[in-house]
Scaffold this motif. Structure first.
Motif, PDB file in Angstrom:
ATOM      1  N   ILE A  98     -11.484   1.324  -1.888  1.00 53.35           N
ATOM      2  CA  ILE A  98     -10.298   1.182  -2.752  1.00 53.35           C
ATOM      3  C   ILE A  98     -10.418   2.476  -3.887  1.00 53.35           C
ATOM      4  N   ARG A  99      -9.264   3.230  -3.807  1.00 53.68           N
ATOM      5  CA  ARG A  99      -9.114   4.341  -5.066  1.00 53.68           C
ATOM      6  C   ARG A  99      -8.260   4.186  -5.812  1.00 53.68           C
ATOM      7  N   ILE A 100      -8.175   4.900  -6.930  1.00 55.44           N
ATOM      8  CA  ILE A 100      -6.867   4.703  -7.836  1.00 55.44           C
ATOM      9  C   ILE A 100      -6.476   6.319  -7.918  1.00 55.44           C
ATOM     10  N   ARG A 101      -5.153   6.490  -7.751  1.00 56.52           N
ATOM     11  CA  ARG A 101      -4.504   7.900  -7.894  1.00 56.52           C
ATOM     12  C   ARG A 101      -3.442   7.789  -8.865  1.00 56.52           C
ATOM     13  N   ASN A 102      -3.320   8.200  -9.891  1.00 56.62           N
ATOM     14  CA  ASN A 102      -2.008   8.680 -10.393  1.00 56.62           C
ATOM     15  C   ASN A 102      -1.713   7.239 -11.147  1.00 56.62           C
ATOM     16  N   GLY A 103      -2.693   6.316 -11.336  1.00 55.93           N
ATOM     17  CA  GLY A 103      -2.545   5.003 -11.909  1.00 55.93           C
ATOM     18  C   GLY A 103      -2.164   3.851 -10.817  1.00 55.93           C
ATOM     19  N   ARG A 104      -2.124   4.390  -9.606  1.00 56.88           N
ATOM     20  CA  ARG A 104      -1.668   3.484  -8.469  1.00 56.88           C
ATOM     21  C   ARG A 104      -3.052   3.145  -7.734  1.00 56.88           C
ATOM     22  N   ILE A 105      -3.193   1.905  -7.297  1.00 57.07           N
ATOM     23  CA  ILE A 105      -4.574   1.352  -6.320  1.00 57.07           C
ATOM     24  C   ILE A 105      -4.084   1.688  -5.046  1.00 57.07           C
ATOM     25  N   LEU A 106      -4.994   2.550  -4.130  1.00 58.98           N
ATOM     26  CA  LEU A 106      -4.798   2.780  -2.811  1.00 58.98           C
ATOM     27  C   LEU A 106      -6.044   2.165  -2.080  1.00 58.98           C
ATOM     28  N   ARG A 107      -5.724   1.902  -0.910  1.00 58.88           N
ATOM     29  CA  ARG A 107      -6.870   1.430  -0.068  1.00 58.88           C
ATOM     30  C   ARG A 107      -6.818   2.198   1.228  1.00 58.88           C
ATOM     31  N   ARG A 108      -7.889   2.389   1.581  1.00 56.32           N
ATOM     32  CA  ARG A 108      -8.076   3.509   2.756  1.00 56.32           C
ATOM     33  C   ARG A 108      -7.712   2.576   4.191  1.00 56.32           C
ATOM     34  N   ARG A 109      -6.741   3.147   4.891  1.00 56.61           N
ATOM     35  CA  ARG A 109      -6.284   2.606   6.409  1.00 56.61           C
ATOM     36  C   ARG A 109      -7.226   2.980   7.240  1.00 56.61           C
ATOM     37  N   SER A 110      -7.537   4.243   7.188  1.00 54.90           N
ATOM     38  CA  SER A 110      -8.338   4.934   8.223  1.00 54.90           C
ATOM     39  C   SER A 110      -8.720   6.204   7.483  1.00 54.90           C
ATOM     40  N   LEU A 111      -9.537   7.120   8.172  1.00 53.43           N
ATOM     41  CA  LEU A 111      -9.933   8.316   7.598  1.00 53.43           C
ATOM     42  C   LEU A 111      -8.924   9.341   7.081  1.00 53.43           C
ATOM     43  N   SER A 112      -7.830   9.085   7.492  1.00 52.54           N
ATOM     44  CA  SER A 112      -6.655  10.242   7.376  1.00 52.54           C
ATOM     45  C   SER A 112      -5.484   9.712   6.439  1.00 52.54           C
ATOM     46  N   THR A 113      -5.442   8.541   6.456  1.00 50.27           N
ATOM     47  CA  THR A 113      -4.311   7.913   5.776  1.00 50.27           C
ATOM     48  C   THR A 113      -4.589   6.817   4.672  1.00 50.27           C
ATOM     49  N   THR A 114      -3.712   6.522   3.627  1.00 51.17           N
ATOM     50  CA  THR A 114      -3.949   5.565   2.589  1.00 51.17           C
ATOM     51  C   THR A 114      -2.551   4.979   2.283  1.00 51.17           C
ATOM     52  N   LEU A 115      -2.657   3.643   2.085  1.00 56.82           N
ATOM     53  CA  LEU A 115      -1.604   3.105   1.699  1.00 56.82           C
ATOM     54  C   LEU A 115      -1.511   2.478   0.355  1.00 56.82           C
ATOM     55  N   PRO A 116      -0.397   2.277  -0.515  1.00 52.24           N
ATOM     56  CA  PRO A 116      -0.502   1.613  -1.685  1.00 52.24           C
ATOM     57  C   PRO A 116      -0.784   0.042  -1.534  1.00 52.24           C
ATOM     58  N   ALA A 117      -1.993  -0.358  -2.090  1.00 56.56           N
ATOM     59  CA  ALA A 117      -2.300  -1.988  -2.210  1.00 56.56           C
ATOM     60  C   ALA A 117      -1.265  -2.550  -3.294  1.00 56.56           C
ATOM     61  N   VAL A 118      -1.114  -3.818  -2.839  1.00 56.45           N
ATOM     62  CA  VAL A 118      -0.229  -4.810  -3.836  1.00 56.45           C
ATOM     63  C   VAL A 118      -1.236  -5.007  -5.171  1.00 56.45           C
ATOM     64  N   ASP A 119      -0.709  -4.839  -6.127  1.00 56.80           N
ATOM     65  CA  ASP A 119      -1.489  -4.989  -7.417  1.00 56.80           C
ATOM     66  C   ASP A 119      -1.212  -6.186  -8.163  1.00 56.80           C
ATOM     67  N   LEU A 120      -1.948  -7.292  -8.211  1.00 61.49           N
ATOM     68  CA  LEU A 120      -1.524  -8.675  -8.498  1.00 61.49           C
ATOM     69  C   LEU A 120      -2.200  -8.885 -10.129  1.00 61.49           C
ATOM     70  N   ARG A 121      -2.548  -7.760 -10.907  1.00 57.91           N
ATOM     71  CA  ARG A 121      -3.272  -7.912 -11.935  1.00 57.91           C
ATOM     72  C   ARG A 121      -2.295  -8.412 -12.982  1.00 57.91           C
ATOM     73  N   SER A 122      -0.949  -8.265 -12.914  1.00 55.81           N
ATOM     74  CA  SER A 122       0.034  -8.854 -13.883  1.00 55.81           C
ATOM     75  C   SER A 122       1.601  -8.601 -13.389  1.00 55.81           C
ATOM     76  N   ASP A 123       2.618  -9.529 -13.814  1.00 56.86           N
ATOM     77  CA  ASP A 123       3.662  -9.240 -13.359  1.00 56.86           C
ATOM     78  C   ASP A 123       4.692  -8.367 -14.168  1.00 56.86           C
ATOM     79  N   THR A 124       3.653  -7.703 -15.130  1.00 59.07           N
ATOM     80  CA  THR A 124       4.569  -6.766 -16.007  1.00 59.07           C
ATOM     81  C   THR A 124       4.167  -5.238 -15.626  1.00 59.07           C
ATOM     82  N   LEU A 125       3.365  -5.285 -14.555  1.00 58.50           N
ATOM     83  CA  LEU A 125       3.154  -3.900 -13.786  1.00 58.50           C
ATOM     84  C   LEU A 125       4.275  -3.663 -12.812  1.00 58.50           C
TER      85      LEU A 125
END
Length: 97
Positions: free
Chosen positions: A1-28
């Motif tokens: 898992i990585r964070i880029r520009n305040g968004r949490i990203l997870r690695r799907r493969s070596l070449s692509t990343t998708l935004p992960a669901v952020d469940l920290r708070s409903d205010t986000l």
């Protein structure tokens, strides 16, 4: 898992990343227009007196999904945790450590 520009990203493969669901708070997150329209047009009632058709439908759906006689809607995680803990306290002044 990585964070880029305040968004949490997870690695799907070596070449692509998708935004992960952020469940920290409903205010986000902000609801989409279809979500708002659904909320604004949903039938309402008083769930304390079992008069809210949306809550009754949700409870029936969940009871059926988990093959239980009934389900109970609780509006917050805090309330859910309290109910779960109190379900194990069978006498007054019980303690859970």
């Amino acid at each position: 898992i990585r964070i880029r520009n305040g968004r949490i990203l997870r690695r799907r493969s070596l070449s692509t990343t998708l935004p992960a669901v952020d469940l920290r708070s409903d205010t986000l997150t902000a609801p989409s227009r279809p979500m708002l329209e659904c909320a604004l047009t949903a039938p309402t009632g008083d769930d304390v007196f079992s008069e809210d058709p949306t809550v009754l439908e949700l409870e029936a759906y969940m009871a059926n999904l988990f093959e239980k006689e009934k389900a109970l809607f609780l509006p917050s995680g805090t309330m859910s945790n309290l109910v779960a803990l109190l379900s194990h306290c069978h006498a007054r002044a019980s303690e859970i450590i």
